[in-house]
Design a protein around this motif. Structure first.
Motif, mmCIF file in Angstrom:
data_model
loop_
_atom_site.group_PDB
_atom_site.id
_atom_site.type_symbol
_atom_site.label_atom_id
_atom_site.label_comp_id
_atom_site.label_asym_id
_atom_site.label_seq_id
_atom_site.Cartn_x
_atom_site.Cartn_y
_atom_site.Cartn_z
ATOM 1 N N SER A 2 0.672 -1.096 -0.071
ATOM 2 C CA SER A 2 0.275 -0.193 -0.101
ATOM 3 C C SER A 2 0.797 1.393 -0.401
ATOM 4 O O SER A 2 1.925 1.293 0.100
ATOM 5 N N SER A 3 0.034 2.448 -0.255
ATOM 6 C CA SER A 3 0.877 3.504 -0.650
ATOM 7 C C SER A 3 1.479 4.113 0.816
ATOM 8 O O SER A 3 2.603 4.723 1.207
ATOM 9 N N ASP A 4 0.606 3.824 2.038
ATOM 10 C CA ASP A 4 0.886 4.686 3.532
ATOM 11 C C ASP A 4 2.071 3.673 3.836
ATOM 12 O O ASP A 4 3.218 4.215 4.446
ATOM 13 N N THR A 5 2.431 2.540 3.738
ATOM 14 C CA THR A 5 3.650 1.119 3.743
ATOM 15 C C THR A 5 4.468 1.739 2.733
ATOM 16 O O THR A 5 5.631 1.740 3.847
ATOM 17 N N GLN A 6 4.381 2.538 1.794
ATOM 18 C CA GLN A 6 5.783 2.798 0.898
ATOM 19 C C GLN A 6 6.372 3.835 1.200
ATOM 20 O O GLN A 6 7.768 4.564 1.646
ATOM 21 N N THR A 7 5.455 4.571 2.570
ATOM 22 C CA THR A 7 5.906 6.425 2.567
ATOM 23 C C THR A 7 6.483 5.820 4.184
ATOM 24 O O THR A 7 7.916 6.726 4.355
ATOM 25 N N GLN A 8 6.648 4.546 4.708
ATOM 26 C CA GLN A 8 7.756 4.111 5.886
ATOM 27 C C GLN A 8 8.816 3.229 5.179
ATOM 28 O O GLN A 8 9.505 3.147 5.665
ATOM 29 N N ALA A 9 9.682 3.823 4.022
ATOM 30 C CA ALA A 9 10.390 3.242 4.180
ATOM 31 C C ALA A 9 10.701 1.780 3.447
ATOM 32 O O ALA A 9 11.099 0.973 3.739
ATOM 33 N N GLN A 10 9.564 1.387 3.341
ATOM 34 C CA GLN A 10 8.850 -0.206 2.917
ATOM 35 C C GLN A 10 9.629 -0.872 4.644
ATOM 36 O O GLN A 10 10.279 -2.702 4.537
ATOM 37 N N THR A 11 8.944 -0.673 6.000
ATOM 38 C CA THR A 11 9.263 -1.045 6.920
ATOM 39 C C THR A 11 8.339 -1.742 7.239
ATOM 40 O O THR A 11 8.616 -2.849 8.649
ATOM 41 N N GLU A 12 7.081 -0.806 6.651
ATOM 42 C CA GLU A 12 5.799 -1.445 7.488
ATOM 43 C C GLU A 12 4.888 -2.362 6.866
ATOM 44 O O GLU A 12 5.215 -2.176 5.086
ATOM 45 N N LEU A 13 3.844 -3.698 7.138
ATOM 46 C CA LEU A 13 3.070 -4.237 6.201
ATOM 47 C C LEU A 13 2.238 -4.324 6.614
ATOM 48 O O LEU A 13 1.837 -4.040 8.345
ATOM 49 N N ILE A 14 0.792 -4.586 5.894
ATOM 50 C CA ILE A 14 -0.274 -4.273 6.758
ATOM 51 C C ILE A 14 -0.658 -6.063 6.367
ATOM 52 O O ILE A 14 -0.244 -6.557 4.892
ATOM 53 N N VAL A 15 -0.961 -7.047 7.595
ATOM 54 C CA VAL A 15 -1.084 -8.127 7.005
ATOM 55 C C VAL A 15 -2.157 -9.379 7.570
ATOM 56 O O VAL A 15 -2.343 -8.724 8.682
ATOM 57 N N ASP A 16 -2.294 -10.545 7.371
ATOM 58 C CA ASP A 16 -3.524 -11.392 8.098
ATOM 59 C C ASP A 16 -2.669 -12.268 8.654
ATOM 60 O O ASP A 16 -2.098 -12.824 7.915
ATOM 61 N N VAL A 17 -3.382 -12.348 9.921
ATOM 62 C CA VAL A 17 -2.380 -13.221 11.207
ATOM 63 C C VAL A 17 -2.877 -15.020 10.731
ATOM 64 O O VAL A 17 -3.806 -14.747 11.132
ATOM 65 N N GLY A 18 -1.679 -15.498 10.433
ATOM 66 C CA GLY A 18 -1.977 -16.891 9.773
ATOM 67 C C GLY A 18 -1.447 -17.542 11.042
ATOM 68 O O GLY A 18 -2.014 -17.112 12.857
ATOM 69 N N PRO A 19 -1.693 -19.178 11.216
ATOM 70 C CA PRO A 19 -1.429 -19.676 12.383
ATOM 71 C C PRO A 19 -0.144 -20.077 13.406
ATOM 72 O O PRO A 19 0.694 -18.947 12.559
ATOM 73 N N VAL A 20 -0.294 -20.022 14.352
ATOM 74 C CA VAL A 20 0.819 -19.856 15.720
ATOM 75 C C VAL A 20 1.887 -21.492 15.491
ATOM 76 O O VAL A 20 1.563 -22.240 14.443
ATOM 77 N N ALA A 21 2.830 -20.893 15.418
ATOM 78 C CA ALA A 21 4.024 -21.345 15.205
ATOM 79 C C ALA A 21 4.988 -21.446 16.463
ATOM 80 O O ALA A 21 5.322 -20.554 17.248
ATOM 81 N N HIS A 22 5.849 -22.587 16.349
ATOM 82 C CA HIS A 22 6.548 -22.663 17.442
ATOM 83 C C HIS A 22 8.142 -21.089 17.234
ATOM 84 O O HIS A 22 8.184 -21.408 16.275
ATOM 85 N N GLY A 23 8.254 -21.079 19.337
ATOM 86 C CA GLY A 23 9.202 -19.372 18.526
ATOM 87 C C GLY A 23 8.690 -18.370 19.141
ATOM 88 O O GLY A 23 8.981 -17.346 19.559
ATOM 89 N N GLY A 24 7.115 -18.233 19.855
ATOM 90 C CA GLY A 24 6.108 -17.303 20.079
ATOM 91 C C GLY A 24 6.218 -16.207 19.449
ATOM 92 O O GLY A 24 5.965 -14.870 19.443
ATOM 93 N N HIS A 25 5.615 -16.854 17.654
ATOM 94 C CA HIS A 25 5.468 -16.081 17.002
ATOM 95 C C HIS A 25 4.270 -16.511 15.741
ATOM 96 O O HIS A 25 4.236 -17.759 15.902
ATOM 97 N N CYS A 26 3.385 -15.946 14.875
ATOM 98 C CA CYS A 26 2.216 -16.442 14.265
ATOM 99 C C CYS A 26 2.575 -16.374 13.182
ATOM 100 O O CYS A 26 3.954 -15.638 12.318
ATOM 101 N N VAL A 27 2.204 -17.094 12.029
ATOM 102 C CA VAL A 27 3.116 -17.091 10.225
ATOM 103 C C VAL A 27 2.319 -16.324 9.523
ATOM 104 O O VAL A 27 0.473 -15.945 9.354
#
Length: 454
Positions: A2-27
């Protein structure tokens, strides 16, 4: 993107959070690339700040900085400094150690059950979905009071870094960044009561604190930076309460030096007292010793493997948490072989079990001791470090021919891998329990009973 993500020098994304994975994060996925997202919940739509990325990376990592569509299981984080959204709004990453604090406690446990089931299915070929009542991750035995119900004030041990300005701090996840802290909500009250954040810790690299659940004298272990003078250590010592033991630790030499009081703490569990020196291992959760001992002895007793006269082994035995109740169970006519690799911890075990004639304590590598102490065991208990036992040790255990193995694990991936080795050697999973002994983190503890097939 998205254009607003590009203004953040491509350091930010909008994503749909998927299943949990080992290690304290989701995919999550972005344009076909896997993004490991911390501080989200499956089903949410979030804005993620990338913390590790690159055009050639196989996957990226990121922290949630804004929740666009929240899960009904999302709650206010109990600790501002570990809250990803709040921390990044103040332009710094969150501290580690409470990465699930934004999730209702019941949902945390169901996610941990999903992680364990996935690891067992993928690495060991074991399917938990056929359990009659569904597999669950249990709370600790004896939990009571509002703090326990909220998953707080359970850590009897805590490790801290020190900021360049000499303030007590903690690391951000996978980062050299150290953020100053003025509370540790997961720690027992006795640790917070020390108010270590009020002390000038210049010259100290790390601080380890142990405050036994039985209320005995806490120990503060200081790890000085190279070249720190005795005068600086004395100044730190003067800032600590007089009723607290203080020692310094040299990680290169592995030496614990007394500065005041004792170089050990006195723990209690299963009707026994245990001396644990310096940085020696002891379960972190205040109710973990009783919980795990109860699960282990329950499996072995119910299976008829632990009774007077039995011959058992306790591997990776530490200071003797499991050895002592095993010795009680087998009585004077039985025997317990206790094996621990750490010289200091093995010395503690000798002191703790000096009056148990049926216990033989050996310091050394598990596979070497099993080879040298070849004997027929009724049961073997092992509680290895996070890396697990490994194929060589599993082969030695199978070769020793016990009637049963009780396996205590703090990591579902290494446990599942080792279970796979057992199954390849003709063994089956005869019992399994999992415990949430690390609330608000992704960690869990499992206790399994393994027996030869047929």
């Amino acid at each position: 993107m998205s254009s607003d993500t590009q203004t953040q020098a491509q350091t930010e994304l909008i994503v749909d959070v998927g299943p949990v994975a080992h290690g304290g994060h989701c995919v999550a996925r972005h344009e076909g690339r896997v993004v490991f997202v911390r501080h989200g919940i499956p089903g949410e739509k979030v804005r993620v700040r990338l913390t590790e990325s690159g055009p050639d990376a196989k996957f990226w990592r990121g922290d949630v900085v804004e929740v666009l569509t929240a899960s009904p299981d999302r709650v206010d984080h109990f600790w501002d400094l570990a809250d990803s959204v709040r921390s990044w709004s103040h332009r710094h990453p969150p501290v580690g150690g409470a990465e699930l604090g934004h999730i209702a406690l019941g949902r945390q446990r169901s996610l941990k059950a999903e992680v364990l089931a996935e690891q067992l299915r993928r690495l060991a070929g074991v399917d938990l979905t056929h359990a009659e009542e569904g597999f669950t991750v249990e709370g600790a035995a004896g939990e009571s009071g509002p703090k326990a119900a909220a998953g707080l004030a359970w850590r009897t041990r805590a490790g801290f870094a020190v900021t360049p300005a000499g303030k007590l701090g903690m690391h951000a996840h996978r980062s050299d960044t150290v953020l100053p802290v003025r509370e540790m909500p997961l720690a027992v009250d006795a640790i917070n009561a020390l108010r270590l954040w009020d002390i000038d810790l210049q010259g100290i690299e790390r601080v380890e604190v142990a405050a036994p659940a039985n209320g005995s004298r806490p120990l503060v272990l200081l790890v000085p930076a190279p070249g720190t003078r005795a005068k600086r250590l004395s100044a730190v010592l003067a800032g600590l309460p007089e009723d607290v033991s203080v020692a310094s630790f040299d990680p290169v030499k592995g030496e614990v030096l007394r500065l005041r009081g004792r170089t050990y703490v006195q723990e209690s569990a299963s009707g026994h007292d245990f001396r644990v020196t310096g940085d020696g291992f002891w379960q972190i959760h205040r109710d973990a010793p009783a919980t795990l001992v109860g699960a282990v002895t329950g499996f072995l007793h119910d299976g008829g493997f632990l009774e007077p006269g039995a011959v058992v082994a306790d591997l990776y035995a530490g200071a003797g948490l499991f050895t002592a109740p095993l010795a009680d169970a087998v009585g004077e006519t039985g025997s317990v072989l206790s094996v621990e690799g750490s010289p200091g911890t093995s010395r503690d075990a000798r002191k703790n079990l000096h009056d148990a004639a049926q216990v033989e304590i050996v310091q050394g590598k598990v596979e070497r001791v099993l080879r040298e102490k070849a004997r027929k065991f009724d049961a073997i208990l092992l509680d290895p470090p996070r890396a697990g036992a490994g194929k060589a040790v599993v082969n030695h255990l199978v070769g020793a021919g016990p009637r049963a193995v009780a396996y205590v694990s703090c990591d579902p991936a290494s446990f599942a891998r080792d279970l796979g080795y057992f199954r390849q050697s003709g063994w089956d999973l005869a019992g399994l329990r999992a415990f949430d002994l690390y609330p608000h983190t992704h960690h869990m503890e499992t206790v399994a009973l393994l027996t030869p097939r047929g």
